[in-house]
Write a protein that holds these residues in place. Structure first.
Motif, PDB file in Angstrom:
ATOM      1  N   UNK A 221       0.846  -1.186   0.000  1.00 56.39           N
ATOM      2  CA  UNK A 221       0.000   0.000   0.000  1.00 56.39           C
ATOM      3  C   UNK A 221       0.889   1.245   0.000  1.00 56.39           C
ATOM      4  N   UNK A 222       1.170   1.787  -1.192  1.00 57.20           N
ATOM      5  CA  UNK A 222       2.095   2.932  -1.275  1.00 57.20           C
ATOM      6  C   UNK A 222       1.643   4.137  -0.456  1.00 57.20           C
ATOM      7  N   UNK A 223       0.357   4.355  -0.375  1.00 56.18           N
ATOM      8  CA  UNK A 223      -0.159   5.505   0.375  1.00 56.18           C
ATOM      9  C   UNK A 223       0.147   5.363   1.868  1.00 56.18           C
ATOM     10  N   UNK A 224       0.032   4.153   2.387  1.00 52.09           N
ATOM     11  CA  UNK A 224       0.305   3.915   3.807  1.00 52.09           C
ATOM     12  C   UNK A 224       1.778   4.139   4.150  1.00 52.09           C
ATOM     13  N   UNK A 225       2.653   3.934   3.180  1.00 52.60           N
ATOM     14  CA  UNK A 225       4.087   4.059   3.402  1.00 52.60           C
ATOM     15  C   UNK A 225       4.636   5.431   3.018  1.00 52.60           C
ATOM     16  N   UNK A 226       3.814   6.261   2.381  1.00 54.76           N
ATOM     17  CA  UNK A 226       4.289   7.546   1.854  1.00 54.76           C
ATOM     18  C   UNK A 226       4.994   8.389   2.920  1.00 54.76           C
ATOM     19  N   UNK A 227       4.354   8.635   4.034  1.00 55.04           N
ATOM     20  CA  UNK A 227       4.968   9.473   5.071  1.00 55.04           C
ATOM     21  C   UNK A 227       6.118   8.754   5.766  1.00 55.04           C
ATOM     22  N   UNK A 228       6.042   7.445   5.812  1.00 51.57           N
ATOM     23  CA  UNK A 228       7.115   6.684   6.449  1.00 51.57           C
ATOM     24  C   UNK A 228       8.382   6.712   5.602  1.00 51.57           C
ATOM     25  N   UNK A 229       8.218   6.654   4.290  1.00 47.76           N
ATOM     26  CA  UNK A 229       9.365   6.699   3.386  1.00 47.76           C
ATOM     27  C   UNK A 229      10.137   7.997   3.586  1.00 47.76           C
ATOM     28  N   UNK A 230       9.424   9.067   3.897  1.00 50.57           N
ATOM     29  CA  UNK A 230      10.062  10.364   4.113  1.00 50.57           C
ATOM     30  C   UNK A 230      11.017  10.344   5.303  1.00 50.57           C
ATOM     31  N   UNK A 231      10.793   9.446   6.266  1.00 53.40           N
ATOM     32  CA  UNK A 231      11.679   9.322   7.422  1.00 53.40           C
ATOM     33  C   UNK A 231      13.019   8.708   7.041  1.00 53.40           C
TER      34      UNK A 231
END
Length: 101
Positions: A49-59
């Motif tokens: 689920x790319x949307x679920x990981x979007x903000x996490x990827x920014x970390x």
């Protein structure tokens, strides 16, 4: 003392090399992460689920490793993999990221 040293040496020599081998990200994910990250239980971001990981990827991976090591919300410290190395946890995180683009 010599008997203890001899026993410890024998035990080390008899331990399979695989016992010391580092696990790859897929193995760590399948063993420790899959139960929550496959279903999204308790708000865990679902793999794929790319949307679920979007903000996490920014970390970044280092930020995600720090979170995995300390735990977050319901996720326990080390994601329940108390014997995982930093590189094994990093590999599991990378596996989840690679499969969530």
């Amino acid at each position: 003392m010599k008997k203890l040293l001899l026993a410890a040496t024998a035990a080390a020599l008899l331990t399979p090399v695989a016992a010391f081998a580092e696990r790859d990200g897929t193995t760590v994910y399948n063993t420790y992460c899959l139960a929550c990250h496959m279903t999204g239980v308790a708000g865990a971001p679902k793999v794929g689920d790319p949307e679920a990981w979007k903000t996490r990827i920014e970390k970044g991976v280092d930020g995600l490793l720090a979170t995995a090591k300390s735990g977050l919300n319901v996720m326990p410290p080390m994601g329940n993999c108390q014997n995982c190395t930093d590189s094994e946890l990093t590999a599991a995180i990378q596996h989840m990221l690679d499969n969530s683009k």
